[in-house]
Design a protein around this motif. Sequence first.
Motif, short mmCIF file in Angstrom:
data_model
loop_
_atom_site.label_atom_id
_atom_site.label_comp_id
_atom_site.label_asym_id
_atom_site.label_seq_id
_atom_site.Cartn_x
_atom_site.Cartn_y
_atom_site.Cartn_z
N UNK A 107 0.83 -1.20 0.00
CA UNK A 107 0.00 0.00 0.00
C UNK A 107 0.87 1.25 0.00
N UNK A 108 1.92 1.25 0.79
CA UNK A 108 2.82 2.41 0.83
C UNK A 108 3.51 2.61 -0.52
N UNK A 109 3.87 1.50 -1.16
CA UNK A 109 4.49 1.62 -2.48
C UNK A 109 3.52 2.21 -3.49
N UNK A 110 2.26 1.77 -3.42
CA UNK A 110 1.25 2.31 -4.32
C UNK A 110 1.04 3.80 -4.08
N UNK A 111 0.94 4.20 -2.81
CA UNK A 111 0.72 5.61 -2.50
C UNK A 111 1.92 6.46 -2.92
N UNK A 112 3.11 5.88 -2.85
CA UNK A 112 4.30 6.60 -3.32
C UNK A 112 4.18 6.91 -4.80
N UNK A 113 3.66 5.95 -5.56
CA UNK A 113 3.46 6.16 -7.00
C UNK A 113 2.34 7.15 -7.27
N UNK A 114 1.21 6.99 -6.56
CA UNK A 114 0.05 7.84 -6.80
C UNK A 114 0.31 9.30 -6.46
N UNK A 115 1.15 9.54 -5.45
CA UNK A 115 1.45 10.91 -5.05
C UNK A 115 2.66 11.50 -5.77
N UNK A 116 3.28 10.70 -6.63
CA UNK A 116 4.44 11.19 -7.37
C UNK A 116 5.71 11.24 -6.56
N UNK A 117 5.70 10.62 -5.37
CA UNK A 117 6.88 10.67 -4.50
C UNK A 117 8.08 9.96 -5.12
N UNK A 118 7.82 8.94 -5.95
CA UNK A 118 8.91 8.19 -6.55
C UNK A 118 9.28 8.71 -7.94
N UNK A 119 8.69 9.81 -8.34
CA UNK A 119 8.98 10.40 -9.65
C UNK A 119 10.04 11.49 -9.52
N UNK A 120 10.88 11.69 -10.54
CA UNK A 120 11.87 12.77 -10.48
C UNK A 120 11.17 14.13 -10.49
N UNK A 159 -6.91 27.37 10.71
CA UNK A 159 -6.51 28.71 10.27
C UNK A 159 -5.63 28.73 9.03
N UNK A 160 -4.79 27.73 8.86
CA UNK A 160 -3.81 27.78 7.78
C UNK A 160 -3.73 26.47 7.00
N UNK A 161 -3.14 26.58 5.82
CA UNK A 161 -2.94 25.42 4.94
C UNK A 161 -1.52 25.48 4.40
N UNK A 162 -0.86 24.34 4.38
CA UNK A 162 0.41 24.21 3.68
C UNK A 162 0.21 23.19 2.57
N UNK A 163 0.43 23.62 1.34
CA UNK A 163 0.28 22.74 0.19
C UNK A 163 1.67 22.31 -0.27
N UNK A 164 1.79 21.03 -0.59
CA UNK A 164 3.04 20.49 -1.10
C UNK A 164 2.83 20.14 -2.58
N UNK A 165 3.43 20.94 -3.44
CA UNK A 165 3.22 20.79 -4.88
C UNK A 165 4.43 20.10 -5.49
N UNK A 166 4.24 18.89 -5.99
CA UNK A 166 5.32 18.16 -6.66
C UNK A 166 5.27 18.48 -8.14
N UNK A 167 6.39 18.93 -8.69
CA UNK A 167 6.47 19.23 -10.12
C UNK A 167 7.47 18.31 -10.80
N UNK A 168 7.34 18.15 -12.11
CA UNK A 168 8.20 17.24 -12.85
C UNK A 168 9.59 17.81 -13.08
N UNK A 169 9.73 19.13 -12.97
CA UNK A 169 11.01 19.78 -13.23
C UNK A 169 11.93 19.73 -12.00
N UNK A 170 13.24 19.61 -12.24
CA UNK A 170 14.22 19.60 -11.15
C UNK A 170 14.41 20.99 -10.55
N UNK A 171 14.26 22.03 -11.38
CA UNK A 171 14.45 23.41 -10.92
C UNK A 171 13.10 23.99 -10.49
N UNK A 172 12.90 24.22 -9.19
CA UNK A 172 11.60 24.70 -8.71
C UNK A 172 11.45 26.21 -8.74
#
Length: 222
Positions: A107-120, A159-172
């Motif tokens: 399940x953790x491996x699947x979620x890593x893929x679905x969230x883009x955590x394992x993508x460059x 009160x607040x939100x922190x969003x974590x945006x994963x992008x495909x580019x190496x330079x953020x």
Amino acid sequence: MLTIEKVMSDLEPLDSSTDSVTGRETVSRSGRERLAVKDGSGRYIGMMEADSLGGDTCGSAAEECEPMRASDTPAALLRLFAEQGSDTVAVVDDEGSLLGMADRLRTLRLMSTLTGADAPGATISVSMRQIDYEAGRLTSIVEMSGAKVVSLLTEADNESVTAYVKIAQENPYPAVESLERHGYAAASLTGSYRTSAEDDEVKRNYAALMEYLNIGRHDTAK
């Protein structure tokens, strides 16, 4: 079902009519913390551990534990693993029939893929007031900078939100600067750690210099 199949183990469930001593021994030999129990018609009864107490049969010794419904999202399965603190969660269909058991590691491996955590790529954290959070607007601003959004996760309170945006580019930094121009507090992340303000500024200046030099080369080539 295609997503659920990726997290299913090949474990055999216990039959509710099996005596509890045999059931506990089966759980112990399986190497799992627990196994699902089903009745004669295939309906899910509960989960049984190697040290489950009471009951002459697996059916009477099984503990009630919320199962994952195959029609639900993978996020629901992640919640069940977190709440139940076990390596195995039962999976049922909409009628309550046992389909199998989900494995925590898969399940953790699947979620890593679905969230883009394992993508460059790179991840940007964006902080704002709860009232200012708009997923569509954030995504639009990032993509207008030339980046491709891979995933968007949020962490919020009243009160607040922190969003974590994963992008495909190496330079953020083009995306970071675009967000800042629109009034957001943005910073790049390295792995799971926030880059320090000093390091972030150095990297941003370096990226800007490289972009400037590349533009210069293109102009000279023309």
